[in-house]
Scaffold this motif. Structure first.
Motif, PDB file in Angstrom:
ATOM      1  N   VAL A  61      51.274  45.338  46.110  1.00  0.00           N
ATOM      2  CA  VAL A  61      49.821  45.151  46.256  1.00  0.00           C
ATOM      3  C   VAL A  61      49.342  45.827  47.535  1.00  0.00           C
ATOM      4  O   VAL A  61      48.265  46.441  47.557  1.00  0.00           O
ATOM      5  CB  VAL A  61      49.456  43.643  46.245  1.00  0.00           C
ATOM      6  CG1 VAL A  61      48.018  43.415  46.669  1.00  0.00           C
ATOM      7  CG2 VAL A  61      49.704  43.052  44.871  1.00  0.00           C
ATOM      8  N   GLY A  62      50.124  45.744  48.597  1.00  0.00           N
ATOM      9  CA  GLY A  62      49.751  46.403  49.850  1.00  0.00           C
ATOM     10  C   GLY A  62      49.771  47.920  49.746  1.00  0.00           C
ATOM     11  O   GLY A  62      48.939  48.602  50.341  1.00  0.00           O
ATOM     12  N   LEU A  63      50.736  48.439  48.992  1.00  0.00           N
ATOM     13  CA  LEU A  63      50.834  49.888  48.849  1.00  0.00           C
ATOM     14  C   LEU A  63      49.822  50.462  47.864  1.00  0.00           C
ATOM     15  O   LEU A  63      49.347  51.590  48.039  1.00  0.00           O
ATOM     16  CB  LEU A  63      52.254  50.273  48.404  1.00  0.00           C
ATOM     17  CG  LEU A  63      53.360  50.040  49.416  1.00  0.00           C
ATOM     18  CD1 LEU A  63      54.725  50.341  48.792  1.00  0.00           C
ATOM     19  CD2 LEU A  63      53.148  50.897  50.658  1.00  0.00           C
ATOM     20  N   TYR A  64      49.525  49.708  46.828  1.00  0.00           N
ATOM     21  CA  TYR A  64      48.590  50.168  45.789  1.00  0.00           C
ATOM     22  C   TYR A  64      47.488  49.126  45.579  1.00  0.00           C
ATOM     23  O   TYR A  64      47.493  48.401  44.588  1.00  0.00           O
ATOM     24  CB  TYR A  64      49.334  50.410  44.470  1.00  0.00           C
ATOM     25  CG  TYR A  64      50.491  51.354  44.609  1.00  0.00           C
ATOM     26  CD1 TYR A  64      50.272  52.712  44.776  1.00  0.00           C
ATOM     27  CD2 TYR A  64      51.808  50.881  44.587  1.00  0.00           C
ATOM     28  CE1 TYR A  64      51.338  53.592  44.919  1.00  0.00           C
ATOM     29  CE2 TYR A  64      52.875  51.748  44.717  1.00  0.00           C
ATOM     30  CZ  TYR A  64      52.628  53.103  44.886  1.00  0.00           C
ATOM     31  OH  TYR A  64      53.684  53.958  45.022  1.00  0.00           O
ATOM     32  N   PRO A  65      46.552  49.023  46.506  1.00  0.00           N
ATOM     33  CA  PRO A  65      45.525  47.980  46.402  1.00  0.00           C
ATOM     34  C   PRO A  65      44.598  48.164  45.197  1.00  0.00           C
ATOM     35  O   PRO A  65      43.976  47.192  44.750  1.00  0.00           O
ATOM     36  CB  PRO A  65      44.749  48.085  47.720  1.00  0.00           C
ATOM     37  CG  PRO A  65      45.131  49.374  48.324  1.00  0.00           C
ATOM     38  CD  PRO A  65      46.422  49.795  47.724  1.00  0.00           C
ATOM     39  N   GLU A  66      44.504  49.375  44.647  1.00  0.00           N
ATOM     40  CA  GLU A  66      43.636  49.582  43.485  1.00  0.00           C
ATOM     41  C   GLU A  66      44.187  48.882  42.241  1.00  0.00           C
ATOM     42  O   GLU A  66      43.438  48.582  41.316  1.00  0.00           O
ATOM     43  CB  GLU A  66      43.443  51.078  43.206  1.00  0.00           C
ATOM     44  CG  GLU A  66      44.714  51.846  42.878  1.00  0.00           C
ATOM     45  CD  GLU A  66      45.475  52.346  44.091  1.00  0.00           C
ATOM     46  OE1 GLU A  66      46.523  52.966  43.890  1.00  0.00           O
ATOM     47  OE2 GLU A  66      45.041  52.109  45.233  1.00  0.00           O
ATOM     48  N   ASP A  67      45.497  48.576  42.215  1.00  0.00           N
ATOM     49  CA  ASP A  67      46.112  47.873  41.085  1.00  0.00           C
ATOM     50  C   ASP A  67      46.312  46.384  41.363  1.00  0.00           C
ATOM     51  O   ASP A  67      47.014  45.701  40.610  1.00  0.00           O
ATOM     52  CB  ASP A  67      47.476  48.493  40.759  1.00  0.00           C
ATOM     53  CG  ASP A  67      47.357  49.917  40.271  1.00  0.00           C
ATOM     54  OD1 ASP A  67      46.295  50.256  39.704  1.00  0.00           O
ATOM     55  OD2 ASP A  67      48.327  50.684  40.458  1.00  0.00           O
ATOM     56  N   ALA A  68      45.707  45.869  42.404  1.00  0.00           N
ATOM     57  CA  ALA A  68      45.942  44.484  42.827  1.00  0.00           C
ATOM     58  C   ALA A  68      45.562  43.480  41.747  1.00  0.00           C
ATOM     59  O   ALA A  68      46.228  42.445  41.597  1.00  0.00           O
ATOM     60  CB  ALA A  68      45.174  44.185  44.113  1.00  0.00           C
ATOM     61  N   ALA A  69      44.532  43.754  40.980  1.00  0.00           N
ATOM     62  CA  ALA A  69      44.093  42.806  39.951  1.00  0.00           C
ATOM     63  C   ALA A  69      45.158  42.612  38.874  1.00  0.00           C
ATOM     64  O   ALA A  69      45.297  41.514  38.322  1.00  0.00           O
ATOM     65  CB  ALA A  69      42.796  43.288  39.322  1.00  0.00           C
ATOM     66  N   SER A  70      45.931  43.643  38.602  1.00  0.00           N
ATOM     67  CA  SER A  70      46.969  43.512  37.570  1.00  0.00           C
ATOM     68  C   SER A  70      48.167  42.681  38.059  1.00  0.00           C
ATOM     69  O   SER A  70      48.948  42.193  37.245  1.00  0.00           O
ATOM     70  CB  SER A  70      47.449  44.895  37.119  1.00  0.00           C
ATOM     71  OG  SER A  70      48.058  45.584  38.189  1.00  0.00           O
ATOM     72  N   TYR A  71      48.292  42.511  39.373  1.00  0.00           N
ATOM     73  CA  TYR A  71      49.406  41.735  39.914  1.00  0.00           C
ATOM     74  C   TYR A  71      49.061  40.259  40.118  1.00  0.00           C
ATOM     75  O   TYR A  71      49.953  39.463  40.399  1.00  0.00           O
ATOM     76  CB  TYR A  71      49.873  42.319  41.247  1.00  0.00           C
ATOM     77  CG  TYR A  71      50.471  43.693  41.125  1.00  0.00           C
ATOM     78  CD1 TYR A  71      51.598  43.911  40.357  1.00  0.00           C
ATOM     79  CD2 TYR A  71      49.929  44.778  41.796  1.00  0.00           C
ATOM     80  CE1 TYR A  71      52.169  45.176  40.244  1.00  0.00           C
ATOM     81  CE2 TYR A  71      50.477  46.043  41.694  1.00  0.00           C
ATOM     82  CZ  TYR A  71      51.593  46.227  40.912  1.00  0.00           C
ATOM     83  OH  TYR A  71      52.149  47.476  40.798  1.00  0.00           O
ATOM     84  N   VAL A  72      47.801  39.889  39.955  1.00  0.00           N
ATOM     85  CA  VAL A  72      47.392  38.504  40.209  1.00  0.00           C
ATOM     86  C   VAL A  72      48.130  37.513  39.302  1.00  0.00           C
ATOM     87  O   VAL A  72      48.633  36.486  39.786  1.00  0.00           O
ATOM     88  CB  VAL A  72      45.859  38.348  40.097  1.00  0.00           C
ATOM     89  CG1 VAL A  72      45.447  36.886  40.109  1.00  0.00           C
ATOM     90  CG2 VAL A  72      45.181  39.102  41.230  1.00  0.00           C
ATOM     91  N   PRO A  73      48.244  37.746  37.968  1.00  0.00           N
ATOM     92  CA  PRO A  73      48.990  36.776  37.148  1.00  0.00           C
ATOM     93  C   PRO A  73      50.455  36.638  37.568  1.00  0.00           C
ATOM     94  O   PRO A  73      51.009  35.534  37.531  1.00  0.00           O
ATOM     95  CB  PRO A  73      48.899  37.338  35.725  1.00  0.00           C
ATOM     96  CG  PRO A  73      47.828  38.346  35.750  1.00  0.00           C
ATOM     97  CD  PRO A  73      47.676  38.810  37.156  1.00  0.00           C
ATOM     98  N   ILE A  74      51.049  37.741  38.002  1.00  0.00           N
ATOM     99  CA  ILE A  74      52.448  37.692  38.431  1.00  0.00           C
ATOM    100  C   ILE A  74      52.579  36.870  39.708  1.00  0.00           C
ATOM    101  O   ILE A  74      53.480  36.029  39.832  1.00  0.00           O
ATOM    102  CB  ILE A  74      52.997  39.116  38.645  1.00  0.00           C
ATOM    103  CG1 ILE A  74      52.922  39.907  37.347  1.00  0.00           C
ATOM    104  CG2 ILE A  74      54.425  39.078  39.169  1.00  0.00           C
ATOM    105  CD1 ILE A  74      53.207  41.380  37.510  1.00  0.00           C
ATOM    106  N   ILE A  75      51.671  37.086  40.635  1.00  0.00           N
ATOM    107  CA  ILE A  75      51.713  36.336  41.899  1.00  0.00           C
ATOM    108  C   ILE A  75      51.497  34.853  41.649  1.00  0.00           C
ATOM    109  O   ILE A  75      52.183  34.005  42.233  1.00  0.00           O
ATOM    110  CB  ILE A  75      50.680  36.913  42.893  1.00  0.00           C
ATOM    111  CG1 ILE A  75      51.115  38.320  43.330  1.00  0.00           C
ATOM    112  CG2 ILE A  75      50.524  36.001  44.102  1.00  0.00           C
ATOM    113  CD1 ILE A  75      50.089  39.059  44.161  1.00  0.00           C
ATOM    114  N   ILE A  76      50.557  34.525  40.771  1.00  0.00           N
ATOM    115  CA  ILE A  76      50.308  33.110  40.453  1.00  0.00           C
ATOM    116  C   ILE A  76      51.537  32.487  39.811  1.00  0.00           C
ATOM    117  O   ILE A  76      51.961  31.381  40.181  1.00  0.00           O
ATOM    118  CB  ILE A  76      49.070  32.971  39.544  1.00  0.00           C
ATOM    119  CG1 ILE A  76      47.811  33.315  40.323  1.00  0.00           C
ATOM    120  CG2 ILE A  76      48.982  31.557  38.964  1.00  0.00           C
ATOM    121  CD1 ILE A  76      46.558  33.410  39.470  1.00  0.00           C
TER     122      ILE A  76
END
Length: 123
Positions: A61-76
């Protein structure tokens, strides 16, 4: 063989024999094997691996902030997985032993995490 009067000094513990090793060795007694708590080790490993996975996702997420929304379910999901895993480890530490339902729940917990990762990964 019963100790004689002169051997009474050999039976009293000394500072070097505090562990009892010398007494057991002298009387040819084998130390009792210690049962390894593999369930607690698995719980520790579960927390370590999931924390590394969360760290990996946070770095992405830090390296590719434009894709951060796609990582939200994984982080949750990983956060929830870690939360449940911490309580499982506390329960295993508090009440060691063989409990069928606890082991079944932890296996389902692990398999659900694997299945979730595979579905999100496209497998």
């Amino acid at each position: 063989m019963a100790p004689s009067v002169g051997d009474s000094a050999n039976l009293s513990p000394t500072f070097t024999e505090a562990s009892g090793y010398a007494w057991r060795h002298q009387n040819h007694e084998m130390p009792k094997p210690v049962e390894k708590n593999s369930e607690l080790d698995q719980a520790t490993l579960r927390l370590t691996v999931s924390a590394c996975a969360l760290l990996y996702i946070v770095i992405l997420v830090g390296l590719y902030p434009e894709d951060a929304a796609s990582y939200v379910p994984i982080i949750i999901y990983i956060g929830t997985f870690i939360f449940v895993s911490v309580f499982l480890r506390m329960i295993i530490k508090r009440w060691p032993g063989h409990f069928f339902w606890r082991r079944l729940f932890t296996m389902l917990h692990d398999y659900t995490g694997i299945a979730f990762a595979m579905v999100l990964g496209g497998e």
